[in-house]
Design a protein around this motif. Structure first.
Motif, PDB file in Angstrom:
ATOM      1  N   MET A   1       0.822  -1.199   0.000  1.00  0.00           N
ATOM      2  CA  MET A   1       0.000   0.000   0.000  1.00  0.00           C
ATOM      3  C   MET A   1       0.860   1.254   0.000  1.00  0.00           C
ATOM      4  O   MET A   1       0.541   2.226  -0.657  1.00  0.00           O
ATOM      5  CB  MET A   1      -0.921  -0.041   1.229  1.00  0.00           C
ATOM      6  CG  MET A   1      -1.833   1.127   1.339  1.00  0.00           C
ATOM      7  SD  MET A   1      -2.997   1.114  -0.019  1.00  0.00           S
ATOM      8  CE  MET A   1      -3.950   2.526   0.364  1.00  0.00           C
ATOM      9  N   GLY A   2       1.942   1.218   0.759  1.00  0.00           N
ATOM     10  CA  GLY A   2       2.821   2.377   0.842  1.00  0.00           C
ATOM     11  C   GLY A   2       3.481   2.695  -0.477  1.00  0.00           C
ATOM     12  O   GLY A   2       3.665   3.866  -0.827  1.00  0.00           O
ATOM     13  N   GLU A   3       3.853   1.661  -1.226  1.00  0.00           N
ATOM     14  CA  GLU A   3       4.481   1.885  -2.520  1.00  0.00           C
ATOM     15  C   GLU A   3       3.534   2.610  -3.465  1.00  0.00           C
ATOM     16  O   GLU A   3       3.954   3.469  -4.242  1.00  0.00           O
ATOM     17  CB  GLU A   3       4.927   0.561  -3.149  1.00  0.00           C
ATOM     18  CG  GLU A   3       6.081  -0.100  -2.445  1.00  0.00           C
ATOM     19  CD  GLU A   3       5.622  -1.077  -1.380  1.00  0.00           C
ATOM     20  OE1 GLU A   3       4.411  -1.155  -1.106  1.00  0.00           O
ATOM     21  OE2 GLU A   3       6.490  -1.749  -0.797  1.00  0.00           O
ATOM     22  N   ILE A   4       2.257   2.284  -3.389  1.00  0.00           N
ATOM     23  CA  ILE A   4       1.279   2.932  -4.262  1.00  0.00           C
ATOM     24  C   ILE A   4       1.193   4.416  -3.949  1.00  0.00           C
ATOM     25  O   ILE A   4       1.163   5.255  -4.853  1.00  0.00           O
ATOM     26  CB  ILE A   4      -0.094   2.240  -4.136  1.00  0.00           C
ATOM     27  CG1 ILE A   4      -0.017   0.843  -4.730  1.00  0.00           C
ATOM     28  CG2 ILE A   4      -1.192   3.048  -4.808  1.00  0.00           C
ATOM     29  CD1 ILE A   4      -1.256   0.022  -4.594  1.00  0.00           C
ATOM     30  N   ILE A   5       1.174   4.760  -2.672  1.00  0.00           N
ATOM     31  CA  ILE A   5       1.107   6.180  -2.286  1.00  0.00           C
ATOM     32  C   ILE A   5       2.356   6.920  -2.750  1.00  0.00           C
ATOM     33  O   ILE A   5       2.274   8.018  -3.313  1.00  0.00           O
ATOM     34  CB  ILE A   5       0.910   6.304  -0.767  1.00  0.00           C
ATOM     35  CG1 ILE A   5      -0.455   5.748  -0.376  1.00  0.00           C
ATOM     36  CG2 ILE A   5       1.045   7.745  -0.310  1.00  0.00           C
ATOM     37  CD1 ILE A   5      -0.684   5.616   1.103  1.00  0.00           C
ATOM     38  N   ARG A  75      -0.829   0.922   9.811  1.00  0.00           N
ATOM     39  CA  ARG A  75       0.246   0.838  10.808  1.00  0.00           C
ATOM     40  C   ARG A  75       1.505   0.233  10.209  1.00  0.00           C
ATOM     41  O   ARG A  75       2.615   0.686  10.483  1.00  0.00           O
ATOM     42  CB  ARG A  75      -0.218   0.046  12.022  1.00  0.00           C
ATOM     43  CG  ARG A  75      -1.077   0.854  12.976  1.00  0.00           C
ATOM     44  CD  ARG A  75      -1.298   0.117  14.285  1.00  0.00           C
ATOM     45  NE  ARG A  75      -2.148  -1.063  14.150  1.00  0.00           N
ATOM     46  CZ  ARG A  75      -3.465  -1.047  14.096  1.00  0.00           C
ATOM     47  NH1 ARG A  75      -4.101   0.104  14.173  1.00  0.00           N
ATOM     48  NH2 ARG A  75      -4.170  -2.160  13.979  1.00  0.00           N
ATOM     49  N   ALA A  76       1.342  -0.771   9.379  1.00  0.00           N
ATOM     50  CA  ALA A  76       2.496  -1.376   8.713  1.00  0.00           C
ATOM     51  C   ALA A  76       3.142  -0.377   7.756  1.00  0.00           C
ATOM     52  O   ALA A  76       4.372  -0.300   7.667  1.00  0.00           O
ATOM     53  CB  ALA A  76       2.071  -2.630   7.954  1.00  0.00           C
ATOM     54  N   PHE A  77       2.309   0.408   7.067  1.00  0.00           N
ATOM     55  CA  PHE A  77       2.827   1.447   6.173  1.00  0.00           C
ATOM     56  C   PHE A  77       3.631   2.482   6.953  1.00  0.00           C
ATOM     57  O   PHE A  77       4.737   2.850   6.557  1.00  0.00           O
ATOM     58  CB  PHE A  77       1.669   2.122   5.423  1.00  0.00           C
ATOM     59  CG  PHE A  77       2.067   3.373   4.706  1.00  0.00           C
ATOM     60  CD1 PHE A  77       2.774   3.297   3.525  1.00  0.00           C
ATOM     61  CD2 PHE A  77       1.728   4.615   5.224  1.00  0.00           C
ATOM     62  CE1 PHE A  77       3.145   4.460   2.859  1.00  0.00           C
ATOM     63  CE2 PHE A  77       2.103   5.776   4.571  1.00  0.00           C
ATOM     64  CZ  PHE A  77       2.806   5.697   3.374  1.00  0.00           C
ATOM     65  N   LEU A  78       3.086   2.965   8.084  1.00  0.00           N
ATOM     66  CA  LEU A  78       3.797   3.953   8.893  1.00  0.00           C
ATOM     67  C   LEU A  78       5.103   3.395   9.453  1.00  0.00           C
ATOM     68  O   LEU A  78       6.117   4.091   9.490  1.00  0.00           O
ATOM     69  CB  LEU A  78       2.911   4.446  10.042  1.00  0.00           C
ATOM     70  CG  LEU A  78       1.770   5.377   9.660  1.00  0.00           C
ATOM     71  CD1 LEU A  78       0.979   5.758  10.902  1.00  0.00           C
ATOM     72  CD2 LEU A  78       2.277   6.603   8.958  1.00  0.00           C
ATOM     73  N   HIS A  79       5.078   2.151   9.867  1.00  0.00           N
ATOM     74  CA  HIS A  79       6.297   1.535  10.409  1.00  0.00           C
ATOM     75  C   HIS A  79       7.358   1.368   9.325  1.00  0.00           C
ATOM     76  O   HIS A  79       8.544   1.640   9.547  1.00  0.00           O
ATOM     77  CB  HIS A  79       5.970   0.188  11.042  1.00  0.00           C
ATOM     78  CG  HIS A  79       7.159  -0.506  11.608  1.00  0.00           C
ATOM     79  ND1 HIS A  79       7.808  -0.048  12.735  1.00  0.00           N
ATOM     80  CD2 HIS A  79       7.836  -1.604  11.197  1.00  0.00           C
ATOM     81  CE1 HIS A  79       8.837  -0.845  12.993  1.00  0.00           C
ATOM     82  NE2 HIS A  79       8.873  -1.795  12.071  1.00  0.00           N
ATOM     83  N   LEU A  83      10.893   6.702   8.096  1.00  0.00           N
ATOM     84  CA  LEU A  83      11.995   7.574   7.703  1.00  0.00           C
ATOM     85  C   LEU A  83      11.673   8.364   6.440  1.00  0.00           C
ATOM     86  O   LEU A  83      12.026   9.540   6.333  1.00  0.00           O
ATOM     87  CB  LEU A  83      13.274   6.765   7.495  1.00  0.00           C
ATOM     88  CG  LEU A  83      13.960   6.263   8.751  1.00  0.00           C
ATOM     89  CD1 LEU A  83      15.178   5.422   8.387  1.00  0.00           C
ATOM     90  CD2 LEU A  83      14.364   7.406   9.642  1.00  0.00           C
ATOM     91  N   VAL A  84      11.004   7.753   5.494  1.00  0.00           N
ATOM     92  CA  VAL A  84      10.639   8.439   4.259  1.00  0.00           C
ATOM     93  C   VAL A  84       9.669   9.574   4.557  1.00  0.00           C
ATOM     94  O   VAL A  84       9.813  10.688   4.028  1.00  0.00           O
ATOM     95  CB  VAL A  84      10.026   7.448   3.243  1.00  0.00           C
ATOM     96  CG1 VAL A  84       9.513   8.170   2.015  1.00  0.00           C
ATOM     97  CG2 VAL A  84      11.036   6.392   2.863  1.00  0.00           C
ATOM     98  N   ILE A  85       8.703   9.329   5.410  1.00  0.00           N
ATOM     99  CA  ILE A  85       7.719  10.350   5.760  1.00  0.00           C
ATOM    100  C   ILE A  85       8.387  11.509   6.495  1.00  0.00           C
ATOM    101  O   ILE A  85       8.127  12.680   6.200  1.00  0.00           O
ATOM    102  CB  ILE A  85       6.578   9.735   6.598  1.00  0.00           C
ATOM    103  CG1 ILE A  85       5.781   8.742   5.741  1.00  0.00           C
ATOM    104  CG2 ILE A  85       5.661  10.809   7.160  1.00  0.00           C
ATOM    105  CD1 ILE A  85       4.821   7.883   6.526  1.00  0.00           C
ATOM    106  N   ILE A  86       9.272  11.200   7.435  1.00  0.00           N
ATOM    107  CA  ILE A  86       9.968  12.257   8.174  1.00  0.00           C
ATOM    108  C   ILE A  86      10.865  13.066   7.236  1.00  0.00           C
ATOM    109  O   ILE A  86      10.905  14.301   7.305  1.00  0.00           O
ATOM    110  CB  ILE A  86      10.762  11.660   9.348  1.00  0.00           C
ATOM    111  CG1 ILE A  86       9.808  11.081  10.392  1.00  0.00           C
ATOM    112  CG2 ILE A  86      11.665  12.703   9.989  1.00  0.00           C
ATOM    113  CD1 ILE A  86      10.500  10.282  11.478  1.00  0.00           C
TER     114      ILE A  86
END
Length: 158
Positions: A1-5, A75-79, A83-86
């Protein structure tokens, strides 16, 4: 899911770069303008991101049988992408504040903060990180300002 975003953000980002490429002043109509190369890179980034997006969607449809809830996926995406989000938030703050505070101060703060976030946190490494960021920032500033005559945002500090 994170890769899609992330891929969707890259496609949007490449579209913005492509649109901004037309705003460079052209010397004449017969030559390629200064925005041509960034536009070419933006198109390449968008095409590759789109291909990866299609592959990821196909992979997710194949693995749909696992059945994790949306909260667990988030939660898995945030974990996984903490670092990418920060770093994205720090880069956004850098871009916004560089005109207000100035190139030298914001670049020093950004390079130090990024090094502390990504690198090891030993005291010896922090001293080296600060020294490298000072040398990198001032050498870049002096080279572009005095040799290439590129103006940097001065802001309220420098």
């Amino acid at each position: 899911m994170g890769e899609i975003i992330v891929l969707l953000l890259l496609i949007i980002f490449s579209g913005l770069i492509f649109m901004q490429g037309d705003e460079f002043a052209h010397l004449n109509e017969s030559q390629l303008g200064p925005g041509t190369f960034p536009q070419l890179i933006a198109v390449l980034l968008a095409v590759l991101s789109f291909v990866l997006l299609i592959r990821k969607i196909i992979d997710m449809k194949r693995a749909a049988g696992t059945g994790a809830s949306a909260g667990e996926q988030f939660r898995a995406f945030l974990h996984e992408y903490k670092l990418v989000i920060i770093m994205f938030a720090m880069l956004t703050a850098y871009i916004i504040l560089i005109d207000v505070i100035g190139f030298v101060v914001m670049t020093l703060l950004f390079v130090i903060a990024a090094g502390l976030l990504i690198g090891p946190k030993k005291r010896k490494n922090i001293v080296i990180l600060v020294c490298v960021s000072v040398v990198l920032t001032f050498s870049t500033y002096l080279f572009f300002q005095n040799v290439l005559y590129v103006r940097f945002p001065s802001g309220i500090l420098l």
